[in-house]
Design a protein around this motif. Structure first.
Motif, short mmCIF file in Angstrom:
data_model
loop_
_atom_site.label_atom_id
_atom_site.label_comp_id
_atom_site.label_asym_id
_atom_site.label_seq_id
_atom_site.Cartn_x
_atom_site.Cartn_y
_atom_site.Cartn_z
N PRO A 150 0.80 -1.23 0.00
CA PRO A 150 0.00 0.00 0.00
C PRO A 150 0.83 1.28 0.00
O PRO A 150 0.41 2.28 -0.57
N LYS A 151 2.00 1.28 0.63
CA LYS A 151 2.83 2.50 0.63
C LYS A 151 3.38 2.76 -0.77
O LYS A 151 3.43 3.92 -1.21
N THR A 152 3.77 1.73 -1.46
CA THR A 152 4.24 1.89 -2.84
C THR A 152 3.09 2.34 -3.73
O THR A 152 3.25 3.22 -4.58
N TRP A 153 1.93 1.74 -3.55
CA TRP A 153 0.74 2.08 -4.34
C TRP A 153 0.37 3.55 -4.11
O TRP A 153 0.00 4.25 -5.06
N ALA A 154 0.47 4.02 -2.89
CA ALA A 154 0.10 5.39 -2.56
C ALA A 154 1.07 6.40 -3.19
O ALA A 154 0.70 7.54 -3.45
N ALA A 155 2.30 5.97 -3.42
CA ALA A 155 3.30 6.89 -3.98
C ALA A 155 3.05 7.05 -5.44
O ALA A 155 2.82 7.82 -6.14
#
Length: 155
Positions: A150-155
């Motif tokens: 999710p952190k990669t997706w949010a970036a």
């Protein structure tokens, strides 16, 4: 000049790179084309009008920004497509394959990601010009990003 593009973007998407790239194309007189051959012709004509290597690199950088924005939009659309075709969308009896020709849910990503209708994978492959295996891999990677990173997706 009018540049037309189809991007499905959500409210959080930063479109400044797309707008800047489109403005850069407009500045050099790049004209839109209806066919791939026309696009190559227009790109060739546009490069003839560039004065130096800095200008060429600037336009190239703008093209990469457009390509990146389109790639992000495609990933978002793939996740949206998968969510519309999750295991919840098919009959409960079809979750476990029982006979040939019956739709079944298949895992495309790791734990926490939804299972997707096998027929939806085939439909996605046909619609995007990919093989079924390539479509399965692409949807799986998109789901991995969205649900497991999710952190990669949010970036």
């Amino acid at each position: 000049m009018e540049i037309q593009a189809l991007f499905v973007l959500d409210a959080d998407t930063d479109v400044s790179a797309v707008v800047d790239a489109a403005a850069g194309l407009d500045d050099i007189g790049y004209d839109d084309a209806d066919t791939a051959d026309g696009a190559v012709d227009h790109a060739t004509n546009a490069t003839d009008e560039l004065d130096d290597s800095v200008a060429v690199l600037s336009v190239f950088r703008d093209q990469v920004a457009l390509e990146d924005a389109a790639g992000v939009a495609q990933l978002e659309l793939a996740v949206a497509y998968a969510s519309y075709n999750s295991a919840d969308s098919i009959a409960e009896a079809a979750v476990i394959p029982q006979a040939p020709g019956i739709d079944a849910a298949v895992p495309l990503a790791g734990e926490g990601a939804p299972w997707i209708s096998e027929f939806a994978v085939v439909e996605f492959a046909a619609a995007t010009g990919r093989s079924t295996d390539a479509a399965r891999h692409y949807l799986g990677e998109a789901l991995e990003l969205a649900y497991r990173l999710p952190k990669t997706w949010a970036a």
